[in-house]
Design an enzyme around this catalytic site. Structure first.
Site, PDB file in Angstrom:
ATOM      1  N   PHE A 124       0.864  -1.172   0.000  1.00  0.00           N
ATOM      2  CA  PHE A 124       0.000   0.000   0.000  1.00  0.00           C
ATOM      3  C   PHE A 124       0.904   1.226   0.000  1.00  0.00           C
ATOM      4  O   PHE A 124       1.823   1.328   0.814  1.00  0.00           O
ATOM      5  CB  PHE A 124      -0.923   0.004   1.218  1.00  0.00           C
ATOM      6  N   ASP A 189       3.465  -4.540   8.663  1.00  0.00           N
ATOM      7  CA  ASP A 189       2.210  -3.809   8.560  1.00  0.00           C
ATOM      8  C   ASP A 189       1.079  -4.843   8.554  1.00  0.00           C
ATOM      9  O   ASP A 189       1.019  -5.690   7.649  1.00  0.00           O
ATOM     10  CB  ASP A 189       2.218  -2.977   7.270  1.00  0.00           C
ATOM     11  N   TYR A 212      -9.649   0.197  11.456  1.00  0.00           N
ATOM     12  CA  TYR A 212     -10.932   0.534  10.811  1.00  0.00           C
ATOM     13  C   TYR A 212     -11.314  -0.440   9.709  1.00  0.00           C
ATOM     14  O   TYR A 212     -12.346  -0.254   9.077  1.00  0.00           O
ATOM     15  CB  TYR A 212     -10.927   1.969  10.265  1.00  0.00           C
ATOM     16  N   LYS A 213     -10.514  -1.471   9.492  1.00  0.00           N
ATOM     17  CA  LYS A 213     -10.860  -2.484   8.494  1.00  0.00           C
ATOM     18  C   LYS A 213     -11.589  -3.632   9.198  1.00  0.00           C
ATOM     19  O   LYS A 213     -12.720  -3.449   9.641  1.00  0.00           O
ATOM     20  CB  LYS A 213      -9.599  -2.929   7.756  1.00  0.00           C
ATOM     21  N   ARG A 356     -11.815  -5.796  -5.936  1.00  0.00           N
ATOM     22  CA  ARG A 356     -11.523  -6.371  -4.619  1.00  0.00           C
ATOM     23  C   ARG A 356     -12.819  -6.722  -3.890  1.00  0.00           C
ATOM     24  O   ARG A 356     -13.770  -5.919  -3.868  1.00  0.00           O
ATOM     25  CB  ARG A 356     -10.782  -5.363  -3.732  1.00  0.00           C
TER      26      ARG A 356
END
Lengths: 397, 397
Positions: A124, A189, A212-213, A356
């Site tokens: 990312f 990460d 927050y995922k 996705r």
């Protein structure tokens, strides 16, 4: 596999009751929990309490009496079991990008003789951007792509366990061992791992992640930073704010780092955002992560099987090698996704050609997967995405 | 001055109706708005909307449709008038400490030939701690105390307009001019100015501040960073996260800074904390800042007059030289403050001997000041603070 079989699997699912813990819009199969997790039902009341009872009722006294001041550590301790860490090893707050800056800069200072940072160009982007900013500030560092797999003279290796685009999963134990064997430190990460599978950071030097995922802590929820205890006495937080000071309320002119992971706290925690994170963790306390992973593997495998040859799979076929998302390639991926969302199946698109789909096992069931796959097959089969209205692009997806 | 005269002043106060905008506990005179501002009445509903309607209803779509993604800039533009800045000059988010790191590091890179950072040892400690962390990371920098008033070979001067301990106010125009004359850049910390007085940052290079004090945006509300337009093309954000990238959603491997102040955005904004800041700004849009400052001067002057010789004044006697707080010295300041709080007058204590009282003109009136002073005089005159129960110390005040 048919829909009745999926209904039976949902009825037998040991995690089935967790779906009631979430607010989900009618008629939507939400497969974007890998980007922003759904709203836990209890969160609204928890946030209301922080605003009205704590802030409104206790005012500045909330820093002590409502536990705001201690949140980075108390919440860090609640996050720790989700990544295989112990108490006093995780501090919550700020953002993943900022935690990366802290972790990588601390690692560089622990390896002063080395001038190479290994970072993954397919990661990312913010991870790599933060490394570029740090390297540019310091000067004299080479940033080497992880794809070269050369750690020999590296100070630090920064890597995501699960790739945000394809869901491909790196093997943490073997890469950690390889980095250490080469004398490098490693920063993991965990943004796309935590809450989706069992994670064990105990061999890592540092780890970062967002909440927050899969953790469902809300838009812009606090990030976390893990620091291995072997570095607690020597690792330096270059973002040396007052909350990382040994005695923040002594108001000393000189910085003295706190003992333990608290030295990596920076400054005033975002209390309202923390409230939603606490509510999310109230759910996670009751969740067996092995069941989450088992269901995640089942859901992603089912989706891949159902879609079959209709799309090119971008994710690894072996579930051991992927996280809790499935990605496909399509040259017109953006209009395909728009057409799908219009029919209630929410995934997202990542340039240039990735569709996705994230599978959050707490609120996604087998029947959801079945319905999503059927809708996708219909959109593709009838070429519904070729309609004019799907041709435009949004700036943010 | 007697209580009836104060009641008359409150009745004639042009800001009197703003008190109804706030939730304040019964029987409390809250003089800690310089630490954590009171809860605006509208905030609970605004935060509820973000949690339930935006997150719960729009899920990941909230990044576009609810404006979350743009918050650092849209909210920055709403903050700008409060500090004399224009649109496109302020970015909101993160914390003051982190904004200081960004501003000071950017200033150093704009003055590559210089190796001195001027910082104020009597400033709120985190400002100085962040400078120490940055200087330690870079090596080769001297950190010089502002008290020496030597800017001649400085790269940057970091200073608070209003001192957190005494409320003493620095003259921004003359110090800014002196720094520039010496070839240095200047970063102003406005934590204790914004919302308490008119501020004009237009001559400054950078400015930072928090929004949870006089602006009433809640515990841990987002900070802000002002960058003078003359530096927009050249200033570098070393915390170069994806939200500062020219095209965040292109997911390019290399960092390319955005045009304008957006390059100083870092990463995902803390959306729930932003919601409370937006509610607070809804109030500020209707507030004439000149009236705030006039009332602030009147309130602080009245308090000083009423307390008289009962305590040693630590703040400047001339209102032009102070912010919106009044500080006194007392060797037993901590138990004095505890006794006062027990009687409904809330100030705070700062080691070693400072009693602080902040006056937020939107919700503090003349009668409040009168009552607070009478209570303070009673606590001091009867030596109520000598009671055993006030002898203990809290870790956090």
């Amino acid at each position: 596999m048919d829909r009745d079989r999926c209904l039976a699997l949902d009825a037998a699912d040991p995690l089935r009751d967790f779906k009631d813990e979430f607010v989900l819009p009618e008629g939507v199969v939400y497969l974007v929990g890998n980007s922003l997790g759904a709203l836990p039902r209890r969160t609204a009341e928890r946030v209301r309490r922080t605003v009205e009872d704590e802030w409104g009722g206790q005012l500045v006294g909330g820093w002590n009496h409502a536990g705001w001041y201690a949140q980075p550590l108390t919440v860090g301790d609640r996050l720790a079991p989700l990544i295989g860490a112990g108490p006093g090893q995780v501090v919550a707050g700020n953002t993943t990008s900022i935690a990366i800056f802290q972790a990588v800069s601390a690692a560089l200072r622990l390896r002063p003789g080395r001038r190479v940072i290994v970072s993954d160009l397919s990661n990312f982007p913010t991870d790599h951007y933060m490394v570029q900013g740090l390297a540019g500030l310091l000067g004299g560092y080479e940033v080497r792509d992880f794809a070269e797999r050369r750690f020999d003279d590296a100070a630090v290796v920064l890597l995501s366990e699960v790739d945000y685009r394809t869901g491909a999963r790196h093997d943490m134990p073997s890469i950690t061992a390889a980095a250490h064997e080469a004398g490098a430190l490693i920063v993991w990460d965990l943004c796309h791992s935590v809450g989706a599978m069992e994670v064990d950071v105990s061999a890592a030097d540092f780890a970062v992640g967002c909440t927050y995922k899969y953790l469902n802590a809300g838009p812009g929820a606090p990030a976390f930073l893990y620091v291995n205890p072997r570095h607690h006495a020597t690792a330096e937080n270059v973002l040396s704010g007052w909350h990382g000071h040994a005695e923040p309320f002594a108001f000393e002119p000189g910085y003295r780092p706190a003992e333990g992971v608290r030295r990596f706290a920076v400054s005033t925690p975002h209390v309202l955002s923390f409230a939603a994170l606490e509510a999310a963790l109230d759910v996670w306390e009751r969740v067996p992560m092995a069941q989450v992973r088992a269901k995640s593997v089942a859901l992603t495998s089912l989706f891949i099987d159902l879609v079959g040859d209709a799309l090119e799979l971008a994710s690894p076929a072996d579930p051991a090698d992927r996280g809790s998302q499935v990605s496909f390639r399509h040259p017109d991926g953006y209009p395909v996704m728009r057409a799908l969302i219009d029919r209630g199946v929410h995934g997202d698109f990542r340039a240039p050609d990735i569709l996705r789909f994230g599978f959050a096992p707490l609120y996604i069931g087998y029947t959801d997967v079945y319905d999503a796959a059927q809708t996708l097959l219909e959109v593709l089969g009838k070429e519904l995405w070729r309609e004019e209205r799907y041709a435009t692009r949004l700036a943010v997806t």
